[in-house]
Design a protein around this motif. Structure first.
Motif, mmCIF file in Angstrom:
data_model
loop_
_atom_site.group_PDB
_atom_site.id
_atom_site.type_symbol
_atom_site.label_atom_id
_atom_site.label_comp_id
_atom_site.label_asym_id
_atom_site.label_seq_id
_atom_site.Cartn_x
_atom_site.Cartn_y
_atom_site.Cartn_z
ATOM 1 N N GLY A 216 5.448 92.256 51.309
ATOM 2 C CA GLY A 216 6.457 93.304 51.257
ATOM 3 C C GLY A 216 6.804 93.690 49.839
ATOM 4 N N ASP A 217 5.919 93.357 48.896
ATOM 5 C CA ASP A 217 6.174 93.593 47.472
ATOM 6 C C ASP A 217 5.598 94.936 47.048
ATOM 7 N N TRP A 218 6.323 96.006 47.373
ATOM 8 C CA TRP A 218 5.895 97.334 46.979
ATOM 9 C C TRP A 218 6.250 97.598 45.518
ATOM 10 N N SER A 219 5.597 98.569 44.955
ATOM 11 C CA SER A 219 5.940 99.072 43.627
ATOM 12 C C SER A 219 5.978 100.587 43.723
ATOM 13 N N THR A 220 6.560 101.217 42.716
ATOM 14 C CA THR A 220 6.602 102.677 42.715
ATOM 15 C C THR A 220 5.197 103.255 42.819
ATOM 16 N N SER A 221 4.263 102.646 42.103
ATOM 17 C CA SER A 221 2.881 103.132 42.117
ATOM 18 C C SER A 221 2.238 102.944 43.483
ATOM 19 N N SER A 222 2.445 101.787 44.097
ATOM 20 C CA SER A 222 1.790 101.532 45.388
ATOM 21 C C SER A 222 2.329 102.459 46.467
ATOM 22 N N LEU A 223 3.627 102.778 46.420
ATOM 23 C CA LEU A 223 4.198 103.707 47.391
ATOM 24 C C LEU A 223 3.563 105.086 47.259
ATOM 25 N N LYS A 224 3.407 105.547 46.033
ATOM 26 C CA LYS A 224 2.828 106.872 45.797
ATOM 27 C C LYS A 224 1.353 106.901 46.169
ATOM 28 N N ILE A 225 0.622 105.863 45.791
ATOM 29 C CA ILE A 225 -0.813 105.836 46.066
ATOM 30 C C ILE A 225 -1.060 105.764 47.572
ATOM 31 N N ALA A 226 -0.271 104.967 48.276
ATOM 32 C CA ALA A 226 -0.410 104.908 49.738
ATOM 33 C C ALA A 226 -0.170 106.281 50.343
ATOM 34 N N ALA A 227 0.857 106.969 49.868
ATOM 35 C CA ALA A 227 1.152 108.307 50.382
ATOM 36 C C ALA A 227 0.016 109.273 50.077
ATOM 37 N N ASP A 228 -0.560 109.179 48.886
ATOM 38 C CA ASP A 228 -1.687 110.045 48.528
ATOM 39 C C ASP A 228 -2.890 109.807 49.435
ATOM 40 N N LEU A 229 -2.992 108.591 49.959
ATOM 41 C CA LEU A 229 -4.098 108.244 50.847
ATOM 42 C C LEU A 229 -3.740 108.468 52.318
ATOM 43 N N GLY A 230 -2.580 109.082 52.558
ATOM 44 C CA GLY A 230 -2.199 109.423 53.925
ATOM 45 C C GLY A 230 -1.563 108.300 54.717
ATOM 46 N N MET A 231 -0.995 107.301 54.016
ATOM 47 C CA MET A 231 -0.419 106.157 54.721
ATOM 48 C C MET A 231 1.070 106.035 54.463
ATOM 49 N N ARG A 232 1.829 105.853 55.531
ATOM 50 C CA ARG A 232 3.233 105.502 55.419
ATOM 51 C C ARG A 232 3.334 104.001 55.209
ATOM 52 N N ASN A 233 4.481 103.547 54.742
ATOM 53 C CA ASN A 233 4.670 102.137 54.398
ATOM 54 C C ASN A 233 5.574 101.453 55.415
ATOM 55 N N MET A 234 5.056 100.404 56.050
ATOM 56 C CA MET A 234 5.817 99.696 57.076
ATOM 57 C C MET A 234 6.262 98.326 56.577
ATOM 58 N N ALA A 235 7.557 98.097 56.640
ATOM 59 C CA ALA A 235 8.111 96.791 56.320
ATOM 60 C C ALA A 235 8.348 96.039 57.627
#
Length: 300
Positions: A216-235
């Motif tokens: 569950g260790d997200w970063s600002t970069s990982s959130l943006k990159i996941a979104a750029d790849l079409g993925m939402r983030n699930m905790a």
């Protein structure tokens, strides 16, 4: 000639497809959440469009209690052989990911708290020792779950990836190596996520639409990159810390104590000996079903 296992899987898929066409939301143990998924405070509402087959209704429980563990189906008792060098391919066209907004990239911690629904999520697989048993147990109760797969495991056990998808479960991205994304460069984060998404896309014919950062260790970069790849983030909202192997009873008690409508439950089928988790699933799933809970995989 088709095996009993193949016949069972095909029947389940046909039932799921038929329910999708009829628009059935689900019954005793599983239900779709079209329009029902919502983020916890601080998180955005989940999209209403499901990216997988409709949930198959769970069989009504015949009375197993917290102290009685139902036997898992033998349909998936034999793990498939490893094929580390075998390419994962499905023959289906590779779909392009949908770009998401920054608002959509915020981690989702809960679903709709107004409905007695639970999302069961399984991390760190696929694993040839435990994933087949988990799949058989979910089939027994006709529960649709979300499997967050690690890329280096998925490429080693491609048959298991396809089996998870064939049984109607939601396949999601959990990085390639289970690395701590907070310590990686943007380029490395993108490689961890994109490489895994490409593999799962080729295996199933659909790009993953959900991502979970290890720990569950997200970063600002990982959130943006996941979104750029079409993925939402699930905790998650319920963590029994089963990865630490505290004992079957402890895992079960933590889940039954903390679960509530809209909960996202975290469990693991990979990353080590998960026999305690499997035993806990056998115990708490029928208890939750008897308590009136439905199970779902969050929509894409």
């Amino acid at each position: 000639m088709l095996s009993d296992r193949q016949i069972t899987s095909r029947r389940l898929l046909l039932v799921a497809a038929g329910m999708s066409l009829l628009g059935v939301a689900g019954c005793r143990g599983s239900e779709g959440v079209d329009g029902a998924a919502a983020a916890a405070p601080g998180a955005e509402a989940a999209s209403a469009a499901s990216d997988g087959p409709a949930a198959v209704p769970a069989a009504a429980s015949s009375g197993p209690s917290a102290s009685s563990a139902p036997a898992a189906s033998s349909a998936s008792s034999a793990p498939p052989s490893a094929a580390p060098s075998a390419p994962v391919a499905s023959g289906s066209p590779v779909a392009a990911p949908r770009k998401l907004t920054s608002a959509e990239s915020k981690p989702v911690y809960e679903l709709d708290a107004e409905r007695k629904v639970v999302a069961l999520t399984i991390d760190d697989g696929p694993d040839p020792r435990h994933t087949p048993t988990v799949l058989a147990l979910l089939e027994q109760y006709r529960i649709r779950a979300t499997f967050f797969l690690i890329g280096e495991n998925a490429v080693q056990y491609p048959d298991l990836v396809r089996e998870i998808a064939a049984r109607g479960h939601h396949i999601a991205n959990h990085t390639w190596t289970h690395a701590d994304l907070r310590n990686l460069s943007d380029a490395k984060i993108k490689d961890e996520l994109e490489r895994t998404s490409d593999l799962l896309n080729k295996a199933t014919g659909k790009p993953p639409t959900w991502f979970r950062a290890p720990g569950g260790d997200w970063s600002t970069s990982s959130l943006k990159i996941a979104a750029d790849l079409g993925m939402r983030n699930m905790a998650w909202s319920v963590d029994p810390r089963d990865w630490a192997r505290p004992g079957t009873a402890v895992i079960t008690d933590r889940i039954l104590k903390d679960v509530r409508p809209g909960a996202i439950v975290l469990n693991h089928d990979g990353g080590g000996d998960r026999s305690q988790t499997v035993a806990a699933l056998k115990t708490y799933l029928p208890v939750l079903i008897d308590s009136g809970y439905y199970f779902t995989a969050p929509p894409g």
